[in-house]
Design a protein around this motif. Sequence first.
Motif, PDB file in Angstrom:
ATOM      1  N   ILE A   1       6.646   9.795   0.585  1.00  0.00           N
ATOM      2  CA  ILE A   1       6.067   8.517   0.138  1.00  0.00           C
ATOM      3  C   ILE A   1       6.107   7.500   1.282  1.00  0.00           C
ATOM      4  CG2 ILE A   1       6.281   6.624  -1.542  1.00  0.00           C
ATOM      5  CD1 ILE A   1       7.641   8.629  -3.436  1.00  0.00           C
ATOM      6  N   LEU A   2       4.959   6.944   1.614  1.00  0.00           N
ATOM      7  CA  LEU A   2       4.900   5.886   2.635  1.00  0.00           C
ATOM      8  C   LEU A   2       4.567   4.567   1.959  1.00  0.00           C
ATOM      9  CD1 LEU A   2       2.839   7.434   5.595  1.00  0.00           C
ATOM     10  CD2 LEU A   2       5.307   7.467   5.212  1.00  0.00           C
TER      11      LEU A   2
ATOM     12  N   SER B   1      -3.129  14.189  -1.618  1.00  0.00           N
ATOM     13  CA  SER B   1      -2.599  12.921  -1.108  1.00  0.00           C
ATOM     14  C   SER B   1      -3.146  11.807  -1.986  1.00  0.00           C
ATOM     15  CB  SER B   1      -3.053  12.763   0.347  1.00  0.00           C
ATOM     16  OG  SER B   1      -2.821  11.432   0.762  1.00  0.00           O
ATOM     17  N   LEU B   2      -2.256  10.925  -2.395  1.00  0.00           N
ATOM     18  CA  LEU B   2      -2.626   9.870  -3.341  1.00  0.00           C
ATOM     19  C   LEU B   2      -2.372   8.514  -2.692  1.00  0.00           C
ATOM     20  CD1 LEU B   2      -3.366   9.452  -6.363  1.00  0.00           C
ATOM     21  CD2 LEU B   2      -0.939   9.412  -6.840  1.00  0.00           C
ATOM     22  N   HIS B   3      -3.366   7.614  -2.749  1.00  0.00           N
ATOM     23  CA  HIS B   3      -3.227   6.279  -2.152  1.00  0.00           C
ATOM     24  C   HIS B   3      -3.435   5.222  -3.226  1.00  0.00           C
ATOM     25  CE1 HIS B   3      -4.446   7.663   2.139  1.00  0.00           C
ATOM     26  NE2 HIS B   3      -4.001   8.685   1.434  1.00  0.00           N
TER      27      HIS B   3
ATOM     28  N   TYR C   1       0.869  -1.177   0.000  1.00  0.00           N
ATOM     29  CA  TYR C   1       0.000   0.000   0.000  1.00  0.00           C
ATOM     30  C   TYR C   1       0.903   1.223   0.000  1.00  0.00           C
ATOM     31  CZ  TYR C   1      -4.078   2.826   1.104  1.00  0.00           C
ATOM     32  OH  TYR C   1      -5.105   3.728   1.048  1.00  0.00           O
ATOM     33  N   LEU C   2       0.614   2.128  -0.945  1.00  0.00           N
ATOM     34  CA  LEU C   2       1.507   3.253  -1.167  1.00  0.00           C
ATOM     35  C   LEU C   2       0.725   4.537  -0.954  1.00  0.00           C
ATOM     36  CD1 LEU C   2       4.405   3.183  -2.341  1.00  0.00           C
ATOM     37  CD2 LEU C   2       3.415   3.499  -4.592  1.00  0.00           C
ATOM     38  N   LEU C   3       1.237   5.484  -0.138  1.00  0.00           N
ATOM     39  CA  LEU C   3       0.611   6.798  -0.099  1.00  0.00           C
ATOM     40  C   LEU C   3       1.663   7.885  -0.150  1.00  0.00           C
ATOM     41  CD1 LEU C   3      -0.833   7.471   3.439  1.00  0.00           C
ATOM     42  CD2 LEU C   3      -0.174   5.216   2.772  1.00  0.00           C
ATOM     43  N   MET C   4       1.270   9.018  -0.718  1.00  0.00           N
ATOM     44  CA  MET C   4       2.266  10.081  -0.942  1.00  0.00           C
ATOM     45  C   MET C   4       1.557  11.412  -1.147  1.00  0.00           C
ATOM     46  SD  MET C   4       2.799   8.842  -4.783  1.00  0.00           S
ATOM     47  CE  MET C   4       2.096   7.314  -4.220  1.00  0.00           C
ATOM     48  N   ASN C   5       2.317  12.463  -1.009  1.00  0.00           N
ATOM     49  CA  ASN C   5       1.815  13.789  -1.379  1.00  0.00           C
ATOM     50  C   ASN C   5       2.320  14.100  -2.772  1.00  0.00           C
ATOM     51  OD1 ASN C   5       0.741  13.989   1.163  1.00  0.00           O
ATOM     52  ND2 ASN C   5       2.571  15.003   1.997  1.00  0.00           N
ATOM     53  N   ILE C   6       1.447  14.728  -3.550  1.00  0.00           N
ATOM     54  CA  ILE C   6       1.838  14.980  -4.933  1.00  0.00           C
ATOM     55  C   ILE C   6       1.253  16.324  -5.390  1.00  0.00           C
ATOM     56  CG2 ILE C   6      -0.135  13.674  -5.918  1.00  0.00           C
ATOM     57  CD1 ILE C   6       2.406  12.544  -7.748  1.00  0.00           C
ATOM     58  N   PRO C   7       2.000  17.095  -6.179  1.00  0.00           N
ATOM     59  CA  PRO C   7       1.436  18.360  -6.671  1.00  0.00           C
ATOM     60  C   PRO C   7       0.209  18.060  -7.537  1.00  0.00           C
ATOM     61  CG  PRO C   7       3.807  18.229  -7.130  1.00  0.00           C
ATOM     62  CD  PRO C   7       3.374  16.881  -6.644  1.00  0.00           C
TER      63      PRO C   7
END
Length: 283
Positions: free
Chosen positions: A273-274, A248-250, A213-219
Motif C-alpha cells: 500500500i502506497l 492494482s487499485l488507485h 492518494y492511495l494505491l495498492m495491490n489487491i487479489p
Amino acid sequence: MLRIAIQTKGRLNEQSLGLLREIGIDVDDAKRKFLSKAANFPVELLYLRDDDIPQVVENGTASLGIVGMNEVAERGCDVEVVTKLGFGGCRISLAIPKADEYNGVEYFQGKRIATSYPAILSKFLKEHGVEAKLEVITGSVEIAPAAGIADAIFDIVSSGGTLVSNGLKEVERVFESEAVLIANRNLSPEEREVLDELLFRIESERVSRGKKYLLMNIPTESLDEAVKILPAMRSPTVMPLAAEGWCSLHSVVDSADLWEKVRQLKAIGAEGILVLTLDKIIP
Ligand code: ATP
Ligand code: MG
C-alpha cells in the motif's frame, strides 16, 4: 487587471499570501511595495491595514479584498462576501471581572464597556434591549477594567488566555469570524471572469486539502469488497498486474479515514500500500 487588497502585516498577511500562492498567483515578497503585480496572472496586490480593506473594496479602489469578517461587519460596508477562506478564525466576546456573578445580558444594563467594535456591539445590545455606555478604544482593550476605564470589555478572543491574565471571564460569544474574500458590487464582466477563475481554484484547493492518494495491490477476488471500502470520486481505478489473480487499485481518501481504510484493505489481502500526498484535485 484585477486589484486585490490584503493586509500589509499582521495575522492575516501570511495566510492571505499563502492562499494566493497555492492557487498559482505568484507574488514576489522580496519586492513587495504598496502595490505589486503577479507575474503570471492578471492580478495586482494592494497592501493595506485591515481596517481599510472593506472600504477600498466598497468604493472600487480594489475589486477584491481578503479581510476578517469582523472588520466587514464593523465597517458596515456594502460589499459582496464571496466566500469564507477557512483561516483567521476568532470570536468577539463580552467579558467581565472574574469575581462578578453573571446571570445574563441584563448584567450590562448601565455598564461601561470598552471595545474596538462599537457597531457590532451596539447591534447586539439593541437586540437584547440593553443600554450601556461604550468606551471606544483601539488597543489593549483587555486592560480597561483594571485601569478603571470600563466595567467590562467586548473584544477578540481566541484562546482566552489574555482574558484570564487580566482577571476577566468570557460571558457572551457575540460574533464568530474568519477571513473572507470580499468583492466590489459593480465588477465588470472581465473582472467577474477573473474572480470566477480564482474561486474555481480556491474550491479545488479546499477539496484537495486533507486528502491522500492511495494505491495498492489487491487479489482480484477481493476487488468488489475493496471498491466498497473506497468510494472514490467516480470509482477507484483498477489496473491488471502481470501476476495472475492480482490487480492494482488507485483511489483518493480523506486523511481522517486513512488508517481505518488501510486496516480494512489489509484485512481483505491488500499489499504494497502506497499513500501519496495529493497536490490538487481539479473537479
Ligand atoms: P492592522 O495593522 O492591519 O490594522 P490589526 O492589528 O488591526 O492589523 P491583527 O491583529 O493583525 O489586526 O488581526 C487581523 C485579523 O485577524 C482580525 O481582524 C481578526 O479577523 C483575525 N484574528 C484571528 N485571530 C485573532 C486573534 N487572536 N486576535 C486578533 N485578531 C485575530
Ligand atoms: Mg486593524
